[in-house]
Design an enzyme around this catalytic site. Structure first.
Site, PDB file in Angstrom:
ATOM      1  N   ASP A 159       0.366   3.767   1.686  1.00 17.46           N
ATOM      2  CA  ASP A 159       0.283   4.362   3.018  1.00 17.46           C
ATOM      3  C   ASP A 159       1.671   4.683   3.592  1.00 17.46           C
ATOM      4  OD1 ASP A 159      -0.057   4.585   5.969  1.00 17.46           O
ATOM      5  OD2 ASP A 159      -2.123   4.044   5.506  1.00 17.46           O
ATOM      6  N   CYS A 168      -6.303   0.060   6.678  1.00 19.14           N
ATOM      7  CA  CYS A 168      -6.051   0.593   5.334  1.00 19.14           C
ATOM      8  C   CYS A 168      -7.201   1.511   4.880  1.00 19.14           C
ATOM      9  CB  CYS A 168      -5.875  -0.551   4.341  1.00 19.14           C
ATOM     10  SG  CYS A 168      -5.487   0.017   2.671  1.00 19.14           S
ATOM     11  N   HIS A 209      -2.310  -3.918   4.980  1.00 21.21           N
ATOM     12  CA  HIS A 209      -2.158  -3.517   6.381  1.00 21.21           C
ATOM     13  C   HIS A 209      -3.514  -3.230   6.994  1.00 21.21           C
ATOM     14  CE1 HIS A 209      -2.805   0.913   5.798  1.00 21.21           C
ATOM     15  NE2 HIS A 209      -2.530   0.570   4.564  1.00 21.21           N
ATOM     16  N   CYS A 229       0.834  -1.194   0.000  1.00 14.99           N
ATOM     17  CA  CYS A 229       0.000   0.000   0.000  1.00 14.99           C
ATOM     18  C   CYS A 229       0.878   1.256   0.000  1.00 14.99           C
ATOM     19  CB  CYS A 229      -0.925   0.015   1.221  1.00 14.99           C
ATOM     20  SG  CYS A 229      -2.106   1.398   1.189  1.00 14.99           S
ATOM     21  N   ARG A 274       2.689   4.886   6.433  1.00 14.53           N
ATOM     22  CA  ARG A 274       3.071   4.155   7.653  1.00 14.53           C
ATOM     23  C   ARG A 274       3.563   2.744   7.374  1.00 14.53           C
ATOM     24  NH1 ARG A 274      -2.760   5.024  10.149  1.00 14.53           N
ATOM     25  NH2 ARG A 274      -3.160   4.500   7.953  1.00 14.53           N
TER      26      ARG A 274
HETATM   27 CO    CO Z   1      -3.558   1.182   2.863  1.00 12.19          CO
END
Ligand code: CO
Length: 214
Positions: free
Chosen positions: A49, A106, A103, A47, A51
């Site tokens: 993302d 998400c 994750h 992803c 993080r």
């Molecule tokens: Co995500």
């Protein structure tokens, strides 16, 4: 004097300088080697993302991992970007370990659980809505919303592993005898740990309901 708002990007350039110096001290040969070629052992689809940074969470170094990231770690068969990464990773770099890592928490998966909305991202999460539809019975049986969200994150990874295993790149590679494994993992934002979902695929399988066209 640094104007934090206007000059935020300069912090990255200055950190980069420090990082490069540190790397030269710790591993003087690394840049010399990496400048010549790459020989990564892993192909990561994860992803976007912020993080979930692949190298950091797996303790890997530059050169270890060939990486593709998008919202909610999707494997869409019309995505030339993803397909090119898989083709190059498998055929040119000879990578045998492919990992789809989602994750918990998400945002892309969360968006797919909510009402439909406009914009490009709505088309993107369409694929996750399809995952929810395929697994509708299991998901609607989960009363707790957080648990249902967590489960959809896992099911989405499993479906992307499946879709990756359906690409012509993998079918051809497996048919030629390559020992490629496609793993499905989920990363937890809460404790930084990765869970192996146990949905690994390591061979070409006939698709259920497929019509034999040969
Ligand atoms: Co995500």
């Amino acid at each position: 004097m640094l104007d934090l708002k206007a000059d935020l990007h300069k912090i990255l350039l200055s950190r980069n300088k420090e990082w490069s110096e540190q790397m030269h001290r710790d591993n003087p040969e690394l840049f010399t080697e990496l400048a010549k070629h790459q020989n990564p052992f892993f192909l990561w689809i994860g992803c976007s993302d912020s993080r979930v940074p692949p190298n950091q969470i797996t303790g890997t170094m530059p050169g270890d991992m060939f990486i593709h990231r998008n919202i909610a770690n999707m494997v869409m068969h019309t995505d030339m970007n993803m397909l090119s990464v898989v083709d190059y990773g498998v055929n040119a770099l000879g990578i045998d370990h492919l990992i789809v890592c989602g994750h918990y928490g998400c945002g892309g998966v969360k968006a797919a659980m909510g009402p439909e909305f406009g914009g490009a991202a709505s088309y993107w999460v369409r694929g996750i809505r399809d995952v929810a539809r395929i697994h509708n019975n299991e998901l609607t049986a989960i009363a707790d919303e957080q648990a249902r969200f967590d489960r959809l994150v896992e099911l989405n990874v499993a479906e992307q592993v499946y879709d990756l295993s359906r690409t012509a790149v993998l079918r051809d590679a497996w048919t030629k005898g390559r020992k490629i494994q496609v793993h499905g993992w989920v990363y937890s934002l809460g404790d930084g740990l990765i869970k192996d979902l146990g949905v690994t695929r390591n061979k070409y399988e006939s698709e259920v309901g497929a019509v034999d066209v040969d």
